[in-house]
Design an enzyme around this catalytic site. Structure first.
Site, mmCIF file in Angstrom:
data_model
loop_
_atom_site.group_PDB
_atom_site.id
_atom_site.type_symbol
_atom_site.label_atom_id
_atom_site.label_comp_id
_atom_site.label_asym_id
_atom_site.label_seq_id
_atom_site.Cartn_x
_atom_site.Cartn_y
_atom_site.Cartn_z
ATOM 1 N N LYS A 114 8.308 -1.487 -2.454
ATOM 2 C CA LYS A 114 7.665 -0.735 -1.370
ATOM 3 C C LYS A 114 8.711 -0.132 -0.437
ATOM 4 O O LYS A 114 8.682 1.059 -0.120
ATOM 5 C CB LYS A 114 6.708 -1.652 -0.602
ATOM 6 C CG LYS A 114 6.122 -1.056 0.646
ATOM 7 C CD LYS A 114 5.247 0.155 0.377
ATOM 8 C CE LYS A 114 4.988 0.931 1.648
ATOM 9 N NZ LYS A 114 4.208 2.140 1.464
ATOM 10 N N GLU A 128 0.847 -1.197 0.000
ATOM 11 C CA GLU A 128 0.000 0.000 0.000
ATOM 12 C C GLU A 128 0.885 1.250 0.000
ATOM 13 O O GLU A 128 1.854 1.321 0.724
ATOM 14 C CB GLU A 128 -0.905 -0.023 1.250
ATOM 15 C CG GLU A 128 -1.910 1.099 1.293
ATOM 16 C CD GLU A 128 -2.601 1.286 -0.054
ATOM 17 O OE1 GLU A 128 -3.301 0.371 -0.487
ATOM 18 O OE2 GLU A 128 -2.432 2.343 -0.679
ATOM 19 N N CYS A 166 6.229 4.617 9.331
ATOM 20 C CA CYS A 166 6.881 3.765 8.329
ATOM 21 C C CYS A 166 8.262 4.172 7.824
ATOM 22 O O CYS A 166 9.094 3.289 7.617
ATOM 23 C CB CYS A 166 5.940 3.602 7.144
ATOM 24 S SG CYS A 166 4.456 2.719 7.633
HETATM 25 P P1 NAD Z 1 -1.846 -0.304 12.691
HETATM 26 O O1 NAD Z 1 -1.022 -0.603 13.880
HETATM 27 O O2 NAD Z 1 -2.640 0.963 12.643
HETATM 28 O O3 NAD Z 1 -2.888 -1.504 12.449
HETATM 29 C C1 NAD Z 1 -2.549 -2.850 12.505
HETATM 30 C C2 NAD Z 1 -3.679 -3.612 13.208
HETATM 31 O O4 NAD Z 1 -3.422 -5.009 13.100
HETATM 32 C C3 NAD Z 1 -3.816 -3.319 14.699
HETATM 33 O O5 NAD Z 1 -5.101 -2.786 14.979
HETATM 34 C C4 NAD Z 1 -3.579 -4.678 15.373
HETATM 35 O O6 NAD Z 1 -4.390 -4.888 16.512
HETATM 36 C C5 NAD Z 1 -3.962 -5.633 14.264
HETATM 37 N N1 NAD Z 1 -3.417 -6.984 14.417
HETATM 38 C C6 NAD Z 1 -2.150 -7.348 14.717
HETATM 39 N N2 NAD Z 1 -2.047 -8.683 14.748
HETATM 40 C C7 NAD Z 1 -3.265 -9.189 14.470
HETATM 41 C C8 NAD Z 1 -3.792 -10.504 14.348
HETATM 42 N N3 NAD Z 1 -3.010 -11.581 14.507
HETATM 43 N N4 NAD Z 1 -5.088 -10.665 14.050
HETATM 44 C C9 NAD Z 1 -5.891 -9.595 13.885
HETATM 45 N N5 NAD Z 1 -5.456 -8.311 13.978
HETATM 46 C C10 NAD Z 1 -4.149 -8.109 14.269
HETATM 47 O O7 NAD Z 1 -0.867 -0.398 11.442
HETATM 48 P P2 NAD Z 1 -1.026 0.363 10.028
HETATM 49 O O8 NAD Z 1 -0.523 1.743 10.135
HETATM 50 O O9 NAD Z 1 -2.382 0.115 9.507
HETATM 51 O O10 NAD Z 1 0.053 -0.445 9.170
HETATM 52 C C11 NAD Z 1 -0.169 -1.781 8.792
HETATM 53 C C12 NAD Z 1 0.889 -2.190 7.776
HETATM 54 O O11 NAD Z 1 0.752 -1.383 6.589
HETATM 55 C C13 NAD Z 1 2.322 -1.999 8.230
HETATM 56 O O12 NAD Z 1 3.103 -3.035 7.688
HETATM 57 C C14 NAD Z 1 2.747 -0.688 7.605
HETATM 58 O O13 NAD Z 1 4.130 -0.636 7.357
HETATM 59 C C15 NAD Z 1 1.989 -0.717 6.298
HETATM 60 N N6 NAD Z 1 1.661 0.607 5.747
HETATM 61 C C16 NAD Z 1 1.208 1.592 6.565
HETATM 62 C C17 NAD Z 1 0.842 2.820 6.018
HETATM 63 C C18 NAD Z 1 0.339 3.947 6.887
HETATM 64 O O14 NAD Z 1 0.189 5.044 6.367
HETATM 65 N N7 NAD Z 1 0.067 3.747 8.163
HETATM 66 C C19 NAD Z 1 0.912 3.013 4.642
HETATM 67 C C20 NAD Z 1 1.361 1.976 3.837
HETATM 68 C C21 NAD Z 1 1.727 0.765 4.403
HETATM 69 C C1 UGA Z 2 4.493 7.690 3.690
HETATM 70 C C2 UGA Z 2 4.519 7.623 2.161
HETATM 71 O O1 UGA Z 2 4.323 8.934 1.641
HETATM 72 C C3 UGA Z 2 3.429 6.692 1.637
HETATM 73 O O2 UGA Z 2 3.533 6.566 0.227
HETATM 74 C C4 UGA Z 2 3.593 5.319 2.288
HETATM 75 O O3 UGA Z 2 2.550 4.457 1.879
HETATM 76 C C5 UGA Z 2 3.552 5.471 3.785
HETATM 77 O O4 UGA Z 2 4.596 6.387 4.213
HETATM 78 C C6 UGA Z 2 3.808 4.193 4.518
HETATM 79 O O5 UGA Z 2 4.372 3.274 3.978
HETATM 80 O O6 UGA Z 2 3.435 4.205 5.690
HETATM 81 P P1 UGA Z 2 3.028 8.974 5.489
HETATM 82 O O7 UGA Z 2 4.119 8.560 6.423
HETATM 83 O O8 UGA Z 2 1.636 8.696 5.875
HETATM 84 O O9 UGA Z 2 3.252 8.273 4.067
HETATM 85 O O10 UGA Z 2 3.116 10.539 5.209
HETATM 86 P P2 UGA Z 2 4.096 11.453 4.325
HETATM 87 O O11 UGA Z 2 3.279 12.469 3.664
HETATM 88 O O12 UGA Z 2 4.996 10.660 3.478
HETATM 89 O O13 UGA Z 2 4.941 12.188 5.437
HETATM 90 C C7 UGA Z 2 5.908 11.515 6.224
HETATM 91 C C8 UGA Z 2 6.678 12.521 7.055
HETATM 92 O O14 UGA Z 2 7.499 13.330 6.212
HETATM 93 C C9 UGA Z 2 5.798 13.503 7.827
HETATM 94 O O15 UGA Z 2 6.350 13.736 9.094
HETATM 95 C C10 UGA Z 2 5.826 14.755 6.981
HETATM 96 O O16 UGA Z 2 5.586 15.934 7.712
HETATM 97 C C11 UGA Z 2 7.250 14.708 6.461
HETATM 98 N N1 UGA Z 2 7.425 15.463 5.201
HETATM 99 C C12 UGA Z 2 6.788 15.062 4.069
HETATM 100 C C13 UGA Z 2 8.272 16.559 5.179
HETATM 101 O O17 UGA Z 2 8.871 16.925 6.223
HETATM 102 N N2 UGA Z 2 8.447 17.228 4.007
HETATM 103 C C14 UGA Z 2 7.834 16.862 2.859
HETATM 104 O O18 UGA Z 2 8.053 17.517 1.821
HETATM 105 C C15 UGA Z 2 6.971 15.747 2.896
#
Ligand code: NAD
Ligand code: UGA
Length: 471
Positions: A226, A171, A282
């Site tokens: 990713k 994602e 992340c």
């Molecule tokens: P999060 O902590 O918000 O959510 C994960 C959820 O999974 C939690 O609510 C937890 O209770 C649940 N969970 C864990 N083990 C479980 C199990 N065995 N059965 C059922 N539920 C379970 O995490 P997130 O921010 O949603 O991130 C999830 C993944 O996606 C990570 O690998 C992260 O790197 C990736 N990712 C996150 C973002 C983002 O913007 N947060 C963007 C892209 C990718």
């Molecule tokens: C980031 C990536 O942008 C997503 O594509 C990815 O899916 C995600 O991580 C993930 O894998 O979790 P996110 O962390 O939600 O998304 O937000 P960003 O907009 O990337 O910002 C990350 C950090 O960088 C923030 O603290 C933001 O303030 C900072 N940032 C971003 C800067 O300081 N300057 C910029 O120009 C952009």
């Protein structure tokens, strides 16, 4: 387009990815039943709360989608067994944080939640199931999942043999803009070997994503892409932050430099905003994971190269904390300071790895008393992040921090305003009104370049703005 293969989707993990992603799937796949399941009961209860302002995460536009599709084709439940056994396709969206203990501690991703989910799938699934990695995972995790699925399944005598196809579909949403990113993705990446499974997933996305935006790769390329995308994005921020420090020293202006370099179409103008250091759950975790992988494969120079992106990020937070103390006559002891913004970026209530945590904690340790205002982050979260209860007092019986309910109340008797998140409401502040409530000399530390410097100076403030020369 109506997909007639997949009828039931389960998403394991109802977090920042699982919730919004499945809400957008529900929007575009009305004929599919989507169940989001989680072990965290209070989180699931919050997703089911009839008042959508109580959803567990804040994301613009999410409440509307939840109101439209919840309990129609989108369901939130703790019943993991039933959700898995009904599903043709399962998204794994569980957390994969950096390991804190054991082998690879501090760098490698902790895969215990992925493994637990795979074991649950092996136990409860029926017939053929497509298992899709949505979580960000180290390269070759799909193989581990496949092994767990094939070797730990329990088959009842009268049950047909279970089979699985594992795909990678990372994602790329960014928080605060998640719905828009999911509705109009730059690309959808699907890695795998089983063409039938890949096509089933492609068909789902084709309900709203143009075909040319869907990329098919082998599974390892997908997993590595990713990590690499996040590493490149974070590297850009560390680069611009490093140059911001040089601007402050030389008289160049980071906004002008960003504009000048961003107009080169090879560089592009996005992700060139300096700040207090990137946060979020992340960037740091994924780079450290990449570093760990490189070290594992004996690519030590490559590992050191990427690790520097994280090191500069930590340095940026530290240098900002130190310069605040320096400008406030070398001491913040007993001084009240207003903190504007605690989330790691605007439009989210997520504070994971926010630069605010480190900067605030350092200021408190130096004796400052903080008045923290953030439109979406609550007391409990701040308490947890600072590791200081709201009622904790200094030796002089003063509370170390409090949470203000508005910009106006936050600045009462403060020596400085420190802007750490770029919330919209910080962009149009009437500084003339605000300064009347503050101690003199009054300072603004603007780590997000949101303040009109001239107006702030005219109001009587001293101002430090990131990437701007100040004598
Ligand atoms: P999060 O902590 O918000 O959510 C994960 C959820 O999974 C939690 O609510 C937890 O209770 C649940 N969970 C864990 N083990 C479980 C199990 N065995 N059965 C059922 N539920 C379970 O995490 P997130 O921010 O949603 O991130 C999830 C993944 O996606 C990570 O690998 C992260 O790197 C990736 N990712 C996150 C973002 C983002 O913007 N947060 C963007 C892209 C990718
Ligand atoms: C980031 C990536 O942008 C997503 O594509 C990815 O899916 C995600 O991580 C993930 O894998 O979790 P996110 O962390 O939600 O998304 O937000 P960003 O907009 O990337 O910002 C990350 C950090 O960088 C923030 O603290 C933001 O303030 C900072 N940032 C971003 C800067 O300081 N300057 C910029 O120009 C952009």
């Amino acid at each position: 387009m109506f997909d007639n293969k997949i009828k039931n989707i389960c998403c394991i993990g109802a977090g920042y990815v699982g919730g919004p992603t499945m809400a957008v799937f529900a929007n575009h796949c009305p004929y599919i039943k989507i169940t989001v399941t989680d072990i965290n009961e209070s989180r699931i209860n919050a997703w089911n709360d009839s008042d959508t302002s109580n959803l567990p995460i804040y994301e613009p536009g999410l409440d509307t989608l939840i109101s439209l599709y919840r309990n129609k084709n989108l369901f939130f439940t703790t019943n993991i067994k039933e959700s898995i056994s009904n599903a043709d396709l399962i998204f794994l969206s569980v957390n994969t944080p950096t390991k804190t203990k054991g082998i690879g501690a501090g760098k490698a991703s902790d895969l215990k939640w992925i493994e637990a989910s795979a074991r649950q799938i092996a136990k409860f699934s029926k017939g053929h199931t497509i298992v899709v990695e949505k979580s960000t995972l180290p390269v070759r995790t799909a193989k581990t999942i496949e092994n767990i699925l094939s070797e730990s399944q329990e088959i009842d005598n009268n049950e047909e043999k279970k089979t699985f196809s594992v795909l990678s579909n990372p994602e790329f949403l960014s928080e605060g803009n998640a719905i828009n990113d999911l509705e109009k993705p730059d690309r959808v990446l699907i890695g795998g070997e089983d063409k039938y499974a890949m096509n089933s997933l492609v068909d789902l996305y084709l309900n709203w994503v143009p075909k040319e935006k869907i990329i098919l790769t082998n599974i390892w390329s997908s997993e590595l892409s990713k990590l690499t995308a996040n590493a490149f994005l974070a590297q850009r921020i560390s680069s611009i932050n490093a140059i911001s420090a040089l601007c402050e020293a030389t008289g160049a202006d980071i906004k002008q430099v960003s504009k000048a370099i961003g107009m080169d179409s090879r560089i592009g103008n996005k992700f060139l905003f300096p700040g207090p250091g990137f946060g979020g759950s992340c960037f740091q975790k994924d780079i450290l994971n990449l570093v760990y992988l490189c070290e594992y494969y004996n690519l030590h120079e490559v590992a050191a190269y990427w690790e520097e992106v994280v090191n500069i990020n930590n340095w940026q937070k530290d240098r900002i904390f130190k310069l605040i103390v320096l400008k406030l006559f070398g001491t913040v002891f007993g001084k009240k300071l207003a903190i504007f913004g605690f989330s790691f970026k605007a439009n989210t209530n997520d504070t994971r790895n926010s630069a605010s945590i480190k900067i605030c904690r350092n200021l408190i340790d130096e004796g400052a008393i903080l008045s923290i205002y953030d439109p979406k982050v609550d007391n409990n979260q701040i308490e947890k992040d600072l590791n200081l209860s709201l009622n904790e007092t200094s030796s002089r019986e003063k509370m170390l921090w409090s949470r203000a309910n508005s910009i106006q109340s936050a600045v009462e008797d403060c020596h400085a305003v420190i802007i750490l998140t770029e919330w919209e409401e910080f962009k149009n502040i009437s500084w003339t009104k605000l300064i009347k409530k503050m101690k003199r000399p009054a300072w603004i530390f603007d780590t997000r370049s949101v303040v009109d410097v001239l107006k702030a100076e005219q109001a009587g403030f001293n101002i430090w703005q990131i990437g701007n020369y100040t004598s």
